[in-house]
Write a protein that holds these residues in place. Structure first.
Motif, short mmCIF file in Angstrom:
data_model
loop_
_atom_site.label_atom_id
_atom_site.label_comp_id
_atom_site.label_asym_id
_atom_site.label_seq_id
_atom_site.Cartn_x
_atom_site.Cartn_y
_atom_site.Cartn_z
N PRO A 1 -17.02 0.32 10.45
CA PRO A 1 -16.13 0.29 9.34
C PRO A 1 -14.72 -0.35 9.56
N LEU A 2 -14.07 -1.12 8.76
CA LEU A 2 -13.01 -2.18 9.05
C LEU A 2 -11.89 -1.21 9.73
N SER A 3 -11.74 -0.03 9.36
CA SER A 3 -10.61 0.84 9.79
C SER A 3 -10.95 0.91 11.44
N SER A 4 -12.14 1.00 11.83
CA SER A 4 -11.98 1.15 13.42
C SER A 4 -12.58 -0.25 14.01
N ALA A 5 -12.67 -1.21 12.94
CA ALA A 5 -12.92 -2.55 13.96
C ALA A 5 -11.51 -3.56 14.05
N ASP B 1 -3.76 -4.49 12.36
CA ASP B 1 -3.88 -4.62 10.99
C ASP B 1 -2.90 -5.38 10.62
N TRP B 2 -2.90 -6.64 10.22
CA TRP B 2 -2.07 -7.43 9.69
C TRP B 2 -2.16 -7.69 8.07
N ARG B 3 -2.93 -6.72 7.42
CA ARG B 3 -3.02 -7.23 6.03
C ARG B 3 -1.81 -6.87 5.11
N LYS B 4 -0.92 -5.94 5.45
CA LYS B 4 0.39 -5.72 5.01
C LYS B 4 1.19 -6.78 5.05
N ARG B 5 1.49 -7.76 3.96
CA ARG B 5 2.31 -8.96 4.10
C ARG B 5 3.55 -8.68 3.39
N ARG C 1 -20.37 -5.87 2.13
CA ARG C 1 -21.25 -5.83 3.10
C ARG C 1 -20.34 -5.62 4.41
N GLY C 2 -19.19 -5.95 4.26
CA GLY C 2 -18.36 -5.94 5.73
C GLY C 2 -18.42 -7.17 6.24
N VAL C 3 -18.71 -8.30 5.75
CA VAL C 3 -18.59 -9.70 6.37
C VAL C 3 -17.31 -10.38 5.83
N VAL C 4 -16.61 -10.76 6.97
CA VAL C 4 -15.34 -11.47 6.72
C VAL C 4 -15.65 -12.92 6.73
N ARG C 5 -15.23 -13.84 5.76
CA ARG C 5 -15.37 -15.14 5.39
C ARG C 5 -14.14 -15.96 5.67
N LEU D 1 -6.82 -8.44 13.95
CA LEU D 1 -7.41 -8.53 15.46
C LEU D 1 -8.54 -7.64 15.19
N ILE D 2 -9.66 -8.60 15.27
CA ILE D 2 -10.88 -7.58 15.10
C ILE D 2 -11.41 -7.57 16.63
N ARG D 3 -11.82 -6.31 16.97
CA ARG D 3 -12.19 -6.09 18.63
C ARG D 3 -13.77 -6.57 18.62
#
Length: 176
Positions: free
Chosen positions: A118-122, A126-130, A146-150, A87-89
């Motif tokens: 940075p991703l850690s604070s965005a 965090d649901w990347r651990k599956r 560059r920090g762009v989520v596609r 979940l990106i704030r």
């Protein structure tokens, strides 16, 4: 409270994979895997087993396309959520773009979410651990250096421009 938010608890605007012809090849390759496995068992030839393994691997990778009722991307008051990402704030998002990319004989619509931190604070969650059984399955997202989520929007049940407009509208409302 927010950090413990699970994927199934998000709510708000959500988009799932479409129920059209997207999953038809997955069923075909699953049937081919079963046919090749049966042929390998009957004939004892290993080349049938190799073909069965290849068809089963394709089927396994694309199983998330069959989860048509499960929200894959969406947004709520906390931010944008993406399945198997997090979940990106809202305040961590610099811009949300819709890009049309020409690939071979078709056009791919891609939602590009640029982060300003940075991703850690965005990430609020965090649901990347599956789970281990889902590690090699298809992800609805990718991220560049560059920090762009596609996110490829073509397999979803809503039009790409509708998804983009809704995310932009919610981003403008919730970040103010």
């Amino acid at each position: 409270m927010i950090a413990a938010l699970q994927e199934q608890d998000v709510g708000g605007y959500s988009v799932a994979y479409g129920r059209e012809d997207t999953y038809f090849p997955v069923y075909i390759t699953a049937a081919l895997a079963a046919i090749f496995l049966t042929a390998s068992w009957i004939t004892g030839a290993l080349y049938w087993l190799a073909l069965a393994a290849a068809a089963a691997a394709f089927t396994y990778y694309n199983i998330p396309l069959l989860e048509a009722g499960r929200p894959t991307i969406g947004a709520n008051q906390y931010g944008i959520f993406i399945q198997a990402f997090g979940l990106i704030r809202w305040r961590a998002i610099e811009r949300i773009d819709l890009a049309e990319i020409a690939e071979r004989a078709m056009t791919v619509h891609e939602l590009q979410i640029a982060l300003n931190v940075p991703l850690s604070s965005a990430l609020v969650a965090d649901w990347r651990k599956r789970p281990i059984y889902r590690l090699l399955m298809r992800l609805p997202w990718s991220m560049d250096h560059r920090g762009v989520v596609r996110v490829n929007l073509d397999p979803f049940d809503r039009a790409p421009d509708e998804i983009h407009r809704t995310f932009l509208r919610m981003w403008r409302y919730y970040r103010s």
